[in-house]
Structure formats: structure tokens, C-alpha cells
Motif scaffolding. Structure first.
Motif, PDB file in Angstrom:
ATOM      1  N   PHE A  95       0.818  -1.215   0.000  1.00 49.87           N
ATOM      2  CA  PHE A  95       0.000   0.000   0.000  1.00 49.87           C
ATOM      3  C   PHE A  95       0.852   1.266   0.000  1.00 49.87           C
ATOM      4  N   ILE A  96       2.100   1.153   0.400  1.00 55.74           N
ATOM      5  CA  ILE A  96       2.995   2.316   0.389  1.00 55.74           C
ATOM      6  C   ILE A  96       3.427   2.637  -1.034  1.00 55.74           C
ATOM      7  N   PHE A  97       3.623   1.613  -1.849  1.00 61.08           N
ATOM      8  CA  PHE A  97       4.212   1.799  -3.168  1.00 61.08           C
ATOM      9  C   PHE A  97       3.229   1.681  -4.325  1.00 61.08           C
ATOM     10  N   LEU A  98       2.034   1.168  -4.091  1.00 61.74           N
ATOM     11  CA  LEU A  98       1.103   0.906  -5.185  1.00 61.74           C
ATOM     12  C   LEU A  98      -0.232   1.614  -4.958  1.00 61.74           C
ATOM     13  N   GLU A  99      -1.011   1.672  -6.025  1.00 61.16           N
ATOM     14  CA  GLU A  99      -2.371   2.199  -5.924  1.00 61.16           C
ATOM     15  C   GLU A  99      -3.203   1.236  -5.078  1.00 61.16           C
ATOM     16  N   PRO A 100      -4.332   1.696  -4.512  1.00 62.54           N
ATOM     17  CA  PRO A 100      -5.090   0.853  -3.577  1.00 62.54           C
ATOM     18  C   PRO A 100      -5.475  -0.532  -4.109  1.00 62.54           C
ATOM     19  N   ILE A 101      -6.015  -0.625  -5.313  1.00 61.96           N
ATOM     20  CA  ILE A 101      -6.445  -1.931  -5.828  1.00 61.96           C
ATOM     21  C   ILE A 101      -5.234  -2.838  -6.067  1.00 61.96           C
ATOM     22  N   GLU A 102      -4.196  -2.285  -6.712  1.00 63.86           N
ATOM     23  CA  GLU A 102      -2.979  -3.079  -6.938  1.00 63.86           C
ATOM     24  C   GLU A 102      -2.334  -3.467  -5.604  1.00 63.86           C
ATOM     25  N   GLY A 103      -2.352  -2.543  -4.650  1.00 57.81           N
ATOM     26  CA  GLY A 103      -1.804  -2.816  -3.321  1.00 57.81           C
ATOM     27  C   GLY A 103      -2.554  -3.929  -2.627  1.00 57.81           C
TER      28      GLY A 103
END
Length: 166
Positions: A95-103
Motif C-alpha cells: 500500500f505504500i508503493f502501489l495504488e489501492p487496488i494493486e496494493g
């Protein structure tokens, strides 16, 4: 817990414990009943008449625990803290490095792999089947996660029903 259970087994089921020692555990330390019958019988006779020694050998062979081991509660606590922190990383870092869905997708995959690995690795200590331990770990975590989600939904419903009343 386990040692007191083993103590009760020795007290009430001594012959079963000696059979377990004879059939399984002496082989673990390289003493085959067929090849070294005299040594095996001498050991079993000794343990039959010495309950404290039988308890020590059974706990050492079954659980890898010795009474003489000195363990630091501070070290155990710090090690536990480090492991729990490391265990949380797969579900948080994406969640730090990606968009919410991808995270979310990445966190779900990483957490599943991590839980499976931890379940498999714990068999080094428990001497169980790694596949069933890994699946057991996933199931327990899944049930815990489902329960936490249910509690969160209920809590959210309570909060929203109170805010609409006021």
C-alpha cells in the motif's frame, strides 16, 4: 503445558511411553532394537524404573526441550516483536508503493505466500508435516481475518446507525 502433559502420561501410561521410546524414539538417536537389543533393553529398563529420567528423555526427543536450557524472556520478547513486525510487512508494504487496488491484490498474494511459508517453516520446531502445517496456518489466519472483517462491519454499522439517530 506439554511437559506437564508428558509427566501425566508417564504417571498413568508408563508402558505406552516406554513402547513409544522403544519403537520410535530410540531409532531417532541411532539405537535400533533389532541390532542393539542388549543396549536397548538396558536403556528401557533404566527408564522404566526412573520416572524423572524418562520425563527428560521423552521431552528432549519429542519436543526438543531440556530443563537445563536457560532462556531469556527479554530475548524471547524482542525476537517475538521482530518476527511479528516482519510478519506484518507483506500486508502493509504494497500500500505504500502501489495504488489501492494493486496494493490490495499484491498484499493478498504476499500475505498468503508468507503465511504458507511460516506454516511450513514452523515444522522445524514441531516436526510435523510441512504441507498440513502450512495449510493450517493459512486456514487459521483466514478465519481470524474473516472474523476481524465481520467485527469491523458490525462496528461500522453501529457507528453509522448511532450517527443517523443523532
Amino acid at each position: 503445558g506439554e511437559i506437564s502433559l508428558e509427566r501425566r502420561h508417564i504417571q498413568y501410561y508408563r508402558e505406552s511411553e516406554l513402547d513409544e521410546l522403544r519403537v520410535h524414539l530410540l531409532k531417532v538417536i541411532g539405537i535400533s532394537c533389532q541390532e542393539q537389543r542388549e543396549l536397548s533393553e538396558r536403556l528401557l529398563d533404566y527408564y522404566k524404573h526412573n520416572g524423572d529420567a524418562l520425563l527428560k528423555v521423552m521431552t528432549a526427543l519429542e519436543f526438543g526441550v531440556l530443563d537445563e536450557e536457560v532462556r531469556s524472556p527479554v530475548k524471547a520478547g524482542l525476537f517475538s516483536c521482530i518476527l511479528f513486525s516482519a510478519g506484518a510487512l507483506p500486508s502493509v508494504l504494497p500500500f505504500i508503493f502501489l495504488e489501492p487496488i494493486e496494493g490490495l491484490i499484491t498484499a493478498a498474494i504476499a500475505t498468503t505466500v508468507a503465511l504458507f511459508a511460516v506454516g511450513a517453516i514452523k515444522t522445524w520446531a514441531t516436526r510435523g508435516d510441512w504441507k498440513s502445517a502450512a495449510i493450517e496456518n493459512l486456514v487459521i489466519a483466514g478465519v481470524g481475518g474473516g472474523f476481524a472483517y465481520f467485527v469491523g462491519v458490525c462496528f461500522d454499522m453501529i457507528l453509522h446507525s448511532e450517527s443517523s439517530l443523532g
